[in-house]
Write a protein that holds these residues in place. Structure first.
Motif, mmCIF file in Angstrom:
data_model
loop_
_atom_site.group_PDB
_atom_site.id
_atom_site.type_symbol
_atom_site.label_atom_id
_atom_site.label_comp_id
_atom_site.label_asym_id
_atom_site.label_seq_id
_atom_site.Cartn_x
_atom_site.Cartn_y
_atom_site.Cartn_z
ATOM 1 N N ALA A 215 0.805 -1.237 -0.028
ATOM 2 C CA ALA A 215 0.175 0.060 -0.030
ATOM 3 C C ALA A 215 0.946 1.399 0.039
ATOM 4 C CB ALA A 215 -0.967 -0.026 1.206
ATOM 5 N N SER A 216 0.239 2.046 -0.547
ATOM 6 C CA SER A 216 1.106 3.482 -0.697
ATOM 7 C C SER A 216 0.545 4.222 0.541
ATOM 8 C CB SER A 216 0.737 4.331 -2.028
ATOM 9 O OG SER A 216 -0.933 4.647 -1.950
ATOM 10 N N ALA A 217 0.983 5.435 0.784
ATOM 11 C CA ALA A 217 0.521 5.995 1.935
ATOM 12 C C ALA A 217 -0.828 6.593 1.719
ATOM 13 C CB ALA A 217 1.412 7.463 2.192
ATOM 14 N N MET A 218 -1.273 6.851 0.511
ATOM 15 C CA MET A 218 -2.635 7.159 0.286
ATOM 16 C C MET A 218 -3.757 6.101 0.494
ATOM 17 S SD MET A 218 -4.212 9.085 -2.948
ATOM 18 C CE MET A 218 -3.797 7.576 -4.373
ATOM 19 N N GLY A 219 -3.361 4.927 0.281
ATOM 20 C CA GLY A 219 -4.286 3.814 0.400
ATOM 21 C C GLY A 219 -4.006 3.137 1.527
ATOM 22 N N LYS A 220 -3.144 3.379 2.243
ATOM 23 C CA LYS A 220 -2.962 2.674 3.455
ATOM 24 C C LYS A 220 -4.298 2.653 4.564
ATOM 25 C CE LYS A 220 0.159 2.114 7.590
ATOM 26 N NZ LYS A 220 1.537 2.588 8.295
ATOM 27 N N GLY A 221 -4.571 3.680 4.771
ATOM 28 C CA GLY A 221 -5.556 3.849 5.649
ATOM 29 C C GLY A 221 -6.892 3.173 5.440
ATOM 30 N N LEU A 222 -7.064 2.984 4.043
ATOM 31 C CA LEU A 222 -8.432 2.366 3.455
ATOM 32 C C LEU A 222 -8.244 0.782 3.667
ATOM 33 C CD1 LEU A 222 -10.859 1.829 1.860
ATOM 34 C CD2 LEU A 222 -9.393 1.714 -0.193
ATOM 35 N N TYR A 223 -7.050 0.236 3.492
ATOM 36 C CA TYR A 223 -6.974 -1.097 3.742
ATOM 37 C C TYR A 223 -6.916 -1.205 5.067
ATOM 38 C CZ TYR A 223 -5.202 -0.711 -1.088
ATOM 39 O OH TYR A 223 -5.276 -0.223 -2.432
ATOM 40 N N LEU A 224 -6.420 -0.572 6.155
ATOM 41 C CA LEU A 224 -6.620 -1.066 7.575
ATOM 42 C C LEU A 224 -8.124 -0.796 7.778
ATOM 43 C CD1 LEU A 224 -3.666 1.234 8.933
ATOM 44 C CD2 LEU A 224 -3.923 -1.084 9.114
ATOM 45 N N THR A 225 -8.789 0.043 7.267
ATOM 46 C CA THR A 225 -10.318 0.137 7.735
ATOM 47 C C THR A 225 -11.090 -1.511 7.396
ATOM 48 O OG1 THR A 225 -11.164 1.078 5.872
ATOM 49 C CG2 THR A 225 -10.438 2.430 7.629
ATOM 50 N N LEU A 226 -10.334 -1.955 6.181
ATOM 51 C CA LEU A 226 -10.920 -2.909 5.408
ATOM 52 C C LEU A 226 -10.718 -4.435 6.311
ATOM 53 C CD1 LEU A 226 -10.684 -2.398 1.695
ATOM 54 C CD2 LEU A 226 -12.821 -2.723 3.019
ATOM 55 N N GLY A 227 -9.610 -4.287 7.154
ATOM 56 C CA GLY A 227 -9.360 -5.426 7.864
ATOM 57 C C GLY A 227 -7.736 -5.993 7.612
ATOM 58 N N PHE A 228 -7.284 -5.258 6.900
ATOM 59 C CA PHE A 228 -5.552 -5.509 6.475
ATOM 60 C C PHE A 228 -4.844 -4.961 7.770
ATOM 61 C CE2 PHE A 228 -7.265 -5.710 2.229
ATOM 62 C CZ PHE A 228 -6.378 -6.722 1.611
ATOM 63 N N SER A 229 -4.007 -5.913 8.185
ATOM 64 C CA SER A 229 -2.821 -5.669 8.915
ATOM 65 C C SER A 229 -1.617 -5.254 8.549
ATOM 66 C CB SER A 229 -2.476 -6.923 10.001
ATOM 67 O OG SER A 229 -3.726 -7.002 10.762
ATOM 68 N N GLU A 230 -0.668 -4.318 8.792
ATOM 69 C CA GLU A 230 0.863 -3.920 8.377
ATOM 70 C C GLU A 230 1.884 -4.917 8.632
ATOM 71 O OE1 GLU A 230 3.921 -0.367 7.829
ATOM 72 O OE2 GLU A 230 1.925 -0.246 8.822
#
Length: 243
Positions: A215-230
């Motif tokens: 994920a780019s910085a722009m997309g990271k927040g979206l993916y976290l809300t969907l349930g992804f973990s870094e």
């Protein structure tokens, strides 16, 4: 899963590079170098690197006919990225490696659909949409070989093309999600989220149980809300033009 995430990404580069005879494997690193293209031109190490390997990589990058990006994954706890920086490589971007278990379908609230790129015209349209979304090109010719493990998709809202994505798998349980982009004129409408929900639901329907992406910085927040973990940070390096 960290290793699976990285393996999925590098396998995608290798798969596309091999299709146009632009992939080279050495004991120290792998190279994908496609002329007249900006992607997937990469040099990546097979593991943590040492000073001698960085020197060899530097020679390859300087001699290359295209600009090569060198990714570094912060999974070794060795500080070896400093070897790249001392050799003259400069950080140009960062991405977050992320993963997510796939259990239950997610609720889709907008009529997003995915169409597999199968024709030259679709590939040209994908290239144009991707360029608008990301600011660089993946050339249409790279989308058309038959890849058993990879598919490129046009993203539609009703009958209007609004973006791109790609899916790549290296085994039967893990799906890699790549190149998810919405064109600027269609942003801020929740369409990136709905596209990801469509992609994840399709992956689950096909039997995949785990998803990975970078994920780019722009997309990271979206993916976290969907349930992804870094899982890790990927730092991308390149040589300045005057190096």
């Amino acid at each position: 899963m960290i290793q699976e995430n990285i393996a999925n990404l590098t396998s995608l580069w290798q798969t596309v590079g091999q299709s146009v005879n632009a992939y080279l494997s050495t004991p120290e690193f792998d190279i994908c170098m496609v002329n007249n293209a900006e992607w997937p031109n990469r040099l990546w190490f097979r593991g943590d690197h040492n000073e001698a390997q960085v020197k060899l990589a530097l020679e390859q990058v300087k001699a290359a006919s295209v600009k090569l990006i060198v990714p570094y994954w912060d999974i070794y706890n060795s500080g070896s990225q400093s070897l790249l920086e001392r050799a003259g490589f400069k950080r140009i971007s960062e991405q977050a490696g992320m993963g997510m278990d796939l259990h239950h379908p997610l609720k889709q609230t907008q009529p997003i659909r995915l169409e597999t790129v199968r024709t030259k015209a679709m590939a040209v349209e994908w290239e144009a949409l991707f360029s608008q979304a990301f600011g660089y090109r993946i050339t249409a010719d790279l989308l058309l070989p038959t890849y058993p493990t990879t598919a490129f998709f046009l993203v539609y809202l009703n009958n209007t093309p609004i973006g791109t994505c790609a899916l790549h798998h290296t085994n039967g349980s893990i799906i890699g999600i790549h190149s998810v982009g919405i064109i600027p004129t269609m942003r801020a409408k929740g369409l990136a989220r709905q596209t990801m929900i469509t992609v994840l639901n399709q992956a689950m329907a096909e039997g995949f149980t785990y998803a990975v992406l970078q994920a780019s910085a722009m997309g990271k927040g979206l993916y976290l809300t969907l349930g992804f973990s870094e899982q890790f940070v990927q730092v991308n390096y390149s040589l300045p033009p005057d190096a």
